[in-house]
Design a protein around this motif. Structure first.
Motif, mmCIF file in Angstrom:
data_model
loop_
_atom_site.group_PDB
_atom_site.id
_atom_site.type_symbol
_atom_site.label_atom_id
_atom_site.label_comp_id
_atom_site.label_asym_id
_atom_site.label_seq_id
_atom_site.Cartn_x
_atom_site.Cartn_y
_atom_site.Cartn_z
ATOM 1 N N VAL A 1 0.832 -1.203 0.000
ATOM 2 C CA VAL A 1 0.000 0.000 0.000
ATOM 3 C C VAL A 1 0.870 1.259 0.000
ATOM 4 C CG1 VAL A 1 -1.591 1.374 1.404
ATOM 5 C CG2 VAL A 1 -2.034 -1.066 1.036
ATOM 6 N N THR A 2 1.932 1.253 0.794
ATOM 7 C CA THR A 2 2.819 2.419 0.854
ATOM 8 C C THR A 2 3.487 2.673 -0.492
ATOM 9 O OG1 THR A 2 3.254 2.174 3.217
ATOM 10 C CG2 THR A 2 4.909 3.360 1.930
ATOM 11 N N GLN A 3 3.886 1.604 -1.182
ATOM 12 C CA GLN A 3 4.507 1.764 -2.495
ATOM 13 C C GLN A 3 3.531 2.345 -3.511
ATOM 14 O OE1 GLN A 3 5.873 -2.267 -3.047
ATOM 15 N NE2 GLN A 3 7.954 -1.791 -2.359
ATOM 16 N N LEU A 4 2.253 1.958 -3.423
ATOM 17 C CA LEU A 4 1.234 2.543 -4.306
ATOM 18 C C LEU A 4 1.129 4.047 -4.072
ATOM 19 C CD1 LEU A 4 -1.661 -0.097 -4.078
ATOM 20 C CD2 LEU A 4 -0.313 0.420 -6.108
ATOM 21 N N LYS A 5 1.119 4.437 -2.809
ATOM 22 C CA LYS A 5 1.001 5.854 -2.476
ATOM 23 C C LYS A 5 2.232 6.633 -2.930
ATOM 24 C CE LYS A 5 -1.968 5.194 1.589
ATOM 25 N NZ LYS A 5 -2.059 5.354 3.068
ATOM 26 N N GLN A 6 3.405 6.053 -2.722
ATOM 27 C CA GLN A 6 4.639 6.732 -3.112
ATOM 28 C C GLN A 6 4.713 6.933 -4.614
ATOM 29 O OE1 GLN A 6 7.630 4.194 -1.361
ATOM 30 N NE2 GLN A 6 7.703 5.383 0.547
ATOM 31 N N LYS A 7 4.352 5.908 -5.372
ATOM 32 C CA LYS A 7 4.404 6.038 -6.832
ATOM 33 C C LYS A 7 3.409 7.081 -7.312
ATOM 34 C CE LYS A 7 4.382 3.552 -11.197
ATOM 35 N NZ LYS A 7 4.466 2.245 -11.883
ATOM 36 N N ALA A 8 2.246 7.133 -6.679
ATOM 37 C CA ALA A 8 1.236 8.130 -7.072
ATOM 38 C C ALA A 8 1.730 9.547 -6.804
ATOM 39 C CB ALA A 8 -0.065 7.870 -6.327
ATOM 40 N N GLN A 9 2.503 9.741 -5.728
ATOM 41 C CA GLN A 9 3.029 11.066 -5.412
ATOM 42 C C GLN A 9 4.149 11.472 -6.352
ATOM 43 O OE1 GLN A 9 4.123 10.629 -1.305
ATOM 44 N NE2 GLN A 9 2.025 10.859 -0.564
ATOM 45 N N GLU A 10 4.904 10.495 -6.849
ATOM 46 C CA GLU A 10 6.042 10.776 -7.722
ATOM 47 C C GLU A 10 5.627 11.096 -9.150
ATOM 48 O OE1 GLU A 10 8.336 7.261 -7.308
ATOM 49 O OE2 GLU A 10 9.030 7.729 -5.266
ATOM 50 N N GLN B 1 -4.965 6.817 -9.530
ATOM 51 C CA GLN B 1 -4.844 8.092 -10.238
ATOM 52 C C GLN B 1 -4.898 9.242 -9.240
ATOM 53 O OE1 GLN B 1 -8.157 8.449 -12.966
ATOM 54 N NE2 GLN B 1 -9.437 7.236 -11.622
ATOM 55 N N PRO B 2 -4.300 10.383 -9.579
ATOM 56 C CA PRO B 2 -4.299 11.534 -8.666
ATOM 57 C C PRO B 2 -5.715 12.035 -8.428
ATOM 58 C CG PRO B 2 -2.728 11.839 -10.461
ATOM 59 C CD PRO B 2 -3.573 10.670 -10.828
ATOM 60 N N SER B 3 -5.950 12.586 -7.241
ATOM 61 C CA SER B 3 -7.258 13.164 -6.935
ATOM 62 C C SER B 3 -7.098 14.236 -5.869
ATOM 63 C CB SER B 3 -8.222 12.090 -6.432
ATOM 64 O OG SER B 3 -9.431 12.668 -5.971
ATOM 65 N N THR B 4 -7.604 15.427 -6.146
ATOM 66 C CA THR B 4 -7.553 16.505 -5.156
ATOM 67 C C THR B 4 -8.715 16.401 -4.173
ATOM 68 O OG1 THR B 4 -8.822 17.933 -6.647
ATOM 69 C CG2 THR B 4 -6.414 18.067 -6.768
ATOM 70 N N LYS B 5 -9.626 15.484 -4.410
ATOM 71 C CA LYS B 5 -10.814 15.370 -3.577
ATOM 72 C C LYS B 5 -10.604 14.444 -2.382
ATOM 73 C CE LYS B 5 -13.364 17.962 -6.216
ATOM 74 N NZ LYS B 5 -13.818 19.269 -5.733
ATOM 75 N N THR B 6 -9.556 13.633 -2.377
ATOM 76 C CA THR B 6 -9.338 12.689 -1.301
ATOM 77 C C THR B 6 -8.230 13.171 -0.375
ATOM 78 O OG1 THR B 6 -7.734 11.419 -2.599
ATOM 79 C CG2 THR B 6 -10.044 10.772 -2.778
ATOM 80 N N ARG B 7 -8.284 12.722 0.867
ATOM 81 C CA ARG B 7 -7.305 13.139 1.861
ATOM 82 C C ARG B 7 -5.895 12.685 1.486
ATOM 83 N NH1 ARG B 7 -8.670 10.900 7.619
ATOM 84 N NH2 ARG B 7 -8.290 8.980 6.463
ATOM 85 N N SER B 8 -5.796 11.515 0.893
ATOM 86 C CA SER B 8 -4.485 10.968 0.535
ATOM 87 C C SER B 8 -3.923 11.567 -0.753
ATOM 88 C CB SER B 8 -4.585 9.446 0.371
ATOM 89 O OG SER B 8 -5.466 9.117 -0.689
ATOM 90 N N GLY B 9 -4.780 12.250 -1.537
ATOM 91 C CA GLY B 9 -4.323 12.828 -2.798
ATOM 92 C C GLY B 9 -4.384 11.863 -3.961
ATOM 93 N N ILE B 10 -4.883 10.650 -3.717
ATOM 94 C CA ILE B 10 -5.017 9.667 -4.793
ATOM 95 C C ILE B 10 -6.384 9.009 -4.716
ATOM 96 C CG2 ILE B 10 -2.535 9.206 -4.873
ATOM 97 C CD1 ILE B 10 -3.052 6.595 -3.405
#
Length: 499
Positions: A333-342, A465-474
């Motif tokens: 899960v952390t790797q998914l979040k990191q890749k989405a931020q990059e 995919q990126p999202s400005t509507k969610t707390r996590s940003g994805i």
């Protein structure tokens, strides 16, 4: 300061210029001391500029800017002259092009000192008559009869520090450079097709997504870059516009997807044979206004917000576009979040995670939803027409689809991916029942179905995919989900832990 022979013109300009200041001037002589009021002008309005002015000083908002370019210097063989241009605006109706020429250090230093959206003071430019056919062939079309030229020896550009002037100029950034009612919808462009190939039009559309800058080298060795932005409106869900200049690319990277509306003045329309469809591109004549202060833009912004919150744009990008069998990369899960931020790019992956939230025993209306087929806005089952006032079918009978629409959390040893959407046929396959079968279940049967998956380790194919509507940003969307094989989990978890 103005020359003596322009005093009358200066006085007329000062009477209409909001930045005129009154200065009390005291004169002393051998036998007399008297005080009189003198009118001094801070800035000359663009509408008042004239080639006869000496040492003019102009304030304005930067509404467009081009890249720095170099040319061989005819007077100095072997050397280059450098130049770039920008456009400034000081009132709702007036803006003017500015060209700067000089050495490498001067031009690149000047260009890097301000950006689109900055308020600047231009001092001592040369006011020159413009040749509409020549000067505006590769520059924005302006209402002024003149253009400003900056030279290294005499001219200066600085950021404005006066808050009253800044407050007056800031609203201008949201006023389109062309008539706000004179634009093509994306549907107009698609409908006209190749008839618009090679033409220049105005576009009003919202930003759907912004890609990553791509570098390339031409056949003759020149390096370049491009960035593609996907637009949408209430007639077309995805339309490409390409930026080629570095300045335009940097500007585009500030736009927030699904929250930004653009008025693109003078976009070039082309037929892309590779895509078999129409595209738009930003060039040196284009001026882009972000979130225009117009009625049409406000309506489009409301529509964009509604379809974004409804998830309709996410549903457009169908999981079938990427076959499940082709998804092979495994992530925590952390790797998914990191890749989405990059990266802002959409990507697919597999995660072996526990389902930590699955509210199947909530009310049926929270699990199964009905949406308008045209705009994807949520409606009630008994509605006769779509309640979204911006829907193109409000005056027609309702065409709707009903299906599973559930938010699911996935958790592994590294964290939790919240609020992933589980919809349609994917949800039916995961839950093992159709919507009709689900509605006929008792509360206890729904709870039992929930606990067959809740807190169980699953193999989840997910689209991120990126999202400005969610707390996590994805935003995560489940492409496929099933209970995992313990041996397979052990194999992949060992590989991930060894990284």
């Amino acid at each position: 300061m103005l020359s003596r022979d322009n005093s009358s013109a200066a006085t007329n300009a000062s009477l209409t210029n909001p930045d005129t200041v009154n200065v009390t001037k005291t004169e002393q002589g051998p036998s007399v001391k008297r005080t009189k009021m003198a009118v001094y002008q801070s800035y000359i309005a663009i509408s008042e500029l004239h080639p006869n002015f000496s040492h003019p000083k102009v304030s304005g908002m930067i509404i467009w800017k081009t890249d720095v370019k170099s040319f061989p210097d005819r007077k100095n063989v072997g050397a280059d002259r450098f130049t770039f241009g920008f456009t400034i605006k000081d009132s709702p109706d007036f803006f003017i092009n500015v060209a700067a020429w000089g050495s490498d250090g001067y031009i690149n230093g000047l260009s890097s000192s301000f950006s689109i959206g900055d308020c600047v003071i231009v001092e001592n430019p040369l006011v020159a008559n413009k040749d509409p056919e020549k000067d505006e062939r590769f520059q924005p079309t302006t209402p002024s009869l003149y253009r400003l030229l900056l030279t290294e020896a005499h001219s200066q550009v600085s950021l404005c520090a006066d808050m009253d002037t800044i407050d007056r100029l800031l609203p201008l950034i949201h006023l389109p450079a062309k008539d706000s009612r004179d634009f093509y919808t994306l549907g107009d462009i698609v409908a006209n097709g190749q008839q618009l190939d090679g033409t220049v039009v105005n576009i009003l559309a919202a930003v759907r997504s912004t890609g990553e800058p791509r570098l390339f080298t031409t056949s003759d060795g020149r390096k370049g870059q491009r960035l593609e932005v996907k637009l949408f409106d209430d007639s077309v869900s995805s339309f490409p516009v390409v930026c080629w200049d570095r300045e335009a690319i940097q500007f585009a990277q500030t736009w927030i997807p699904k929250e930004t509306v653009l008025f693109i003045a003078d976009a070039k329309i082309s037929f892309d044979s590779f895509r078999s469809g129409m595209t738009a591109s930003v060039n040196s004549k284009t001026i882009i206004t972000v979130n225009p202060d117009t009625r049409e833009a406000s309506l489009l912004f409301s529509y964009a917000k509604q379809v974004s919150e409804s998830g309709a744009l996410d549903q457009d990008e169908k999981p079938e576009d990427v076959p499940v069998d082709s998804i092979v990369d495994v992530y925590t899960v952390t790797q998914l979040k990191q890749k989405a931020q990059e990266s802002a790019e959409v990507f697919f992956g597999i995660t072996y995670s526990f389902i930590s939230k699955l509210d199947l025993d909530s009310s049926v209306s929270k699990v199964i939803k009905t949406r308008c087929s045209r705009c994807k806005f949520q409606v009630t089952e008994d509605a006769q027409s779509c309640t979204n006032q911006l829907c193109t079918g409000t005056d027609q009978g309702l065409s709707a689809t009903t299906g599973f629409d559930v938010l699911v959390d996935f958790t592994d040893h590294t964290g939790t991916l919240h609020a992933c959407t589980l919809r349609g046929p994917v949800a039916e396959k995961t839950l093992g029942c159709t919507t009709k079968e689900f509605t006929s279940l008792t509360d206890d049967e729904r709870t039992a179905k929930k606990w067959k998956l809740l807190l169980e380790r699953c193999k989840v194919y997910v689209k991120i995919q990126p999202s400005t509507k969610t707390r996590s940003g994805i935003r995560g969307e489940v492409v496929a989900c099933s209970l995992s094989d313990p041996g397979e989990v052990k194999q992949h978890m060992s590989a991930l832990l060894s990284l």
